[in-house]
Design a protein around this motif. Structure first.
Motif, PDB file in Angstrom:
ATOM      1  N   VAL A  46       0.862  -1.177   0.000  1.00  0.00           N
ATOM      2  CA  VAL A  46       0.000   0.000   0.000  1.00  0.00           C
ATOM      3  C   VAL A  46       0.898   1.226   0.000  1.00  0.00           C
ATOM      4  O   VAL A  46       2.094   1.128   0.269  1.00  0.00           O
ATOM      5  N   THR A  47       0.321   2.377  -0.284  1.00  0.00           N
ATOM      6  CA  THR A  47       1.136   3.587  -0.357  1.00  0.00           C
ATOM      7  C   THR A  47       1.588   4.038   1.028  1.00  0.00           C
ATOM      8  O   THR A  47       0.943   3.743   2.039  1.00  0.00           O
ATOM      9  N   THR A  48       2.672   4.775   1.037  1.00  0.00           N
ATOM     10  CA  THR A  48       3.141   5.345   2.300  1.00  0.00           C
ATOM     11  C   THR A  48       2.129   6.353   2.832  1.00  0.00           C
ATOM     12  O   THR A  48       1.996   6.526   4.037  1.00  0.00           O
ATOM     13  N   ASP A  49       1.381   7.000   1.943  1.00  0.00           N
ATOM     14  CA  ASP A  49       0.331   7.928   2.367  1.00  0.00           C
ATOM     15  C   ASP A  49      -0.713   7.204   3.222  1.00  0.00           C
ATOM     16  O   ASP A  49      -1.156   7.724   4.245  1.00  0.00           O
ATOM     17  N   THR A  50      -1.086   6.004   2.814  1.00  0.00           N
ATOM     18  CA  THR A  50      -2.044   5.201   3.586  1.00  0.00           C
ATOM     19  C   THR A  50      -1.477   4.881   4.959  1.00  0.00           C
ATOM     20  O   THR A  50      -2.162   5.031   5.974  1.00  0.00           O
ATOM     21  N   LEU A  51      -0.233   4.450   4.990  1.00  0.00           N
ATOM     22  CA  LEU A  51       0.392   4.105   6.275  1.00  0.00           C
ATOM     23  C   LEU A  51       0.505   5.334   7.172  1.00  0.00           C
ATOM     24  O   LEU A  51       0.301   5.249   8.387  1.00  0.00           O
ATOM     25  N   LEU A  52       0.794   6.478   6.569  1.00  0.00           N
ATOM     26  CA  LEU A  52       0.906   7.712   7.332  1.00  0.00           C
ATOM     27  C   LEU A  52      -0.441   8.102   7.949  1.00  0.00           C
ATOM     28  O   LEU A  52      -0.498   8.537   9.102  1.00  0.00           O
ATOM     29  N   ARG A  53      -1.532   7.926   7.203  1.00  0.00           N
ATOM     30  CA  ARG A  53      -2.862   8.238   7.745  1.00  0.00           C
ATOM     31  C   ARG A  53      -3.187   7.346   8.945  1.00  0.00           C
ATOM     32  O   ARG A  53      -3.752   7.804   9.940  1.00  0.00           O
ATOM     33  N   ILE A  54      -2.801   6.076   8.861  1.00  0.00           N
ATOM     34  CA  ILE A  54      -3.026   5.159   9.990  1.00  0.00           C
ATOM     35  C   ILE A  54      -2.181   5.594  11.183  1.00  0.00           C
ATOM     36  O   ILE A  54      -2.666   5.656  12.311  1.00  0.00           O
ATOM     37  N   CYS A  55      -0.913   5.904  10.937  1.00  0.00           N
ATOM     38  CA  CYS A  55      -0.020   6.363  12.008  1.00  0.00           C
ATOM     39  C   CYS A  55      -0.535   7.653  12.634  1.00  0.00           C
ATOM     40  O   CYS A  55      -0.505   7.811  13.856  1.00  0.00           O
ATOM     41  N   ASP A  56      -1.012   8.574  11.797  1.00  0.00           N
ATOM     42  CA  ASP A  56      -1.557   9.829  12.318  1.00  0.00           C
ATOM     43  C   ASP A  56      -2.776   9.562  13.195  1.00  0.00           C
ATOM     44  O   ASP A  56      -2.924  10.156  14.259  1.00  0.00           O
ATOM     45  N   TYR A  57      -3.639   8.661  12.749  1.00  0.00           N
ATOM     46  CA  TYR A  57      -4.835   8.365  13.542  1.00  0.00           C
ATOM     47  C   TYR A  57      -4.453   7.802  14.914  1.00  0.00           C
ATOM     48  O   TYR A  57      -4.966   8.226  15.944  1.00  0.00           O
ATOM     49  N   PHE A  58      -3.546   6.829  14.931  1.00  0.00           N
ATOM     50  CA  PHE A  58      -3.138   6.196  16.196  1.00  0.00           C
ATOM     51  C   PHE A  58      -2.054   6.972  16.935  1.00  0.00           C
ATOM     52  O   PHE A  58      -1.680   6.602  18.042  1.00  0.00           O
ATOM     53  N   ASP A  59      -1.519   8.016  16.305  1.00  0.00           N
ATOM     54  CA  ASP A  59      -0.399   8.765  16.863  1.00  0.00           C
ATOM     55  C   ASP A  59       0.739   7.808  17.225  1.00  0.00           C
ATOM     56  O   ASP A  59       1.209   7.761  18.359  1.00  0.00           O
ATOM     57  N   CYS A  60       1.152   7.041  16.233  1.00  0.00           N
ATOM     58  CA  CYS A  60       2.188   6.033  16.455  1.00  0.00           C
ATOM     59  C   CYS A  60       3.219   6.087  15.333  1.00  0.00           C
ATOM     60  O   CYS A  60       3.047   6.800  14.346  1.00  0.00           O
ATOM     61  N   ASP A  61       4.280   5.323  15.484  1.00  0.00           N
ATOM     62  CA  ASP A  61       5.322   5.212  14.476  1.00  0.00           C
ATOM     63  C   ASP A  61       4.981   4.055  13.542  1.00  0.00           C
ATOM     64  O   ASP A  61       4.277   3.115  13.932  1.00  0.00           O
ATOM     65  N   ILE A  62       5.497   4.089  12.334  1.00  0.00           N
ATOM     66  CA  ILE A  62       5.209   3.021  11.376  1.00  0.00           C
ATOM     67  C   ILE A  62       5.630   1.646  11.900  1.00  0.00           C
ATOM     68  O   ILE A  62       4.978   0.648  11.620  1.00  0.00           O
ATOM     69  N   SER A  63       6.689   1.601  12.689  1.00  0.00           N
ATOM     70  CA  SER A  63       7.134   0.313  13.244  1.00  0.00           C
ATOM     71  C   SER A  63       6.129  -0.277  14.232  1.00  0.00           C
ATOM     72  O   SER A  63       6.214  -1.446  14.587  1.00  0.00           O
ATOM     73  N   ASP A  64       5.143   0.529  14.660  1.00  0.00           N
ATOM     74  CA  ASP A  64       4.095   0.052  15.553  1.00  0.00           C
ATOM     75  C   ASP A  64       2.977  -0.673  14.796  1.00  0.00           C
ATOM     76  O   ASP A  64       2.143  -1.344  15.414  1.00  0.00           O
ATOM     77  N   ILE A  65       2.953  -0.525  13.456  1.00  0.00           N
ATOM     78  CA  ILE A  65       1.871  -1.151  12.694  1.00  0.00           C
ATOM     79  C   ILE A  65       2.365  -2.070  11.573  1.00  0.00           C
ATOM     80  O   ILE A  65       1.597  -2.865  11.048  1.00  0.00           O
ATOM     81  N   VAL A  66       3.645  -1.950  11.204  1.00  0.00           N
ATOM     82  CA  VAL A  66       4.193  -2.728  10.084  1.00  0.00           C
ATOM     83  C   VAL A  66       5.538  -3.308  10.487  1.00  0.00           C
ATOM     84  O   VAL A  66       6.317  -2.659  11.187  1.00  0.00           O
ATOM     85  N   GLU A  67       5.799  -4.522  10.005  1.00  0.00           N
ATOM     86  CA  GLU A  67       7.149  -5.068  10.197  1.00  0.00           C
ATOM     87  C   GLU A  67       7.563  -5.844   8.955  1.00  0.00           C
ATOM     88  O   GLU A  67       6.736  -6.404   8.247  1.00  0.00           O
TER      89      GLU A  67
END
Length: 71
Positions: A46-67
């Motif tokens: 998926v796009t980094t934009d999608t991952l960023l929206r998820i991170c923004d919603y959860f106020d987390c780092d990408i490593s908290d949702i993807v590995e």
């Protein structure tokens, strides 16, 4: 050239369980389409934009949702 690894979103799905949030709620709150969500569910790119929206919603780092996982 084929990659020897892929991205896993298990951390994201664990976060949804921990937050007691449905898949639909995440799609609505992070503005993610159903087709994009199914890509995530199937460990597809998926796009980094999608991952960023998820991170923004959860106020987390990408490593908290993807590995990265080696095959």
């Amino acid at each position: 050239m084929s990659s020897d690894s892929y991205f896993s979103y298990k951390k994201l799905f664990k976060k949804l369980i921990d937050e007691e949030m449905s898949n639909k709620e995440l799609m609505d709150r992070a503005n993610i389409s159903r087709s994009t969500f199914y890509k995530i569910k199937n460990s597809e790119n998926v796009t980094t934009d999608t991952l960023l929206r998820i991170c923004d919603y959860f106020d987390c780092d990408i490593s908290d949702i993807v590995e990265r996982v080696k095959k």
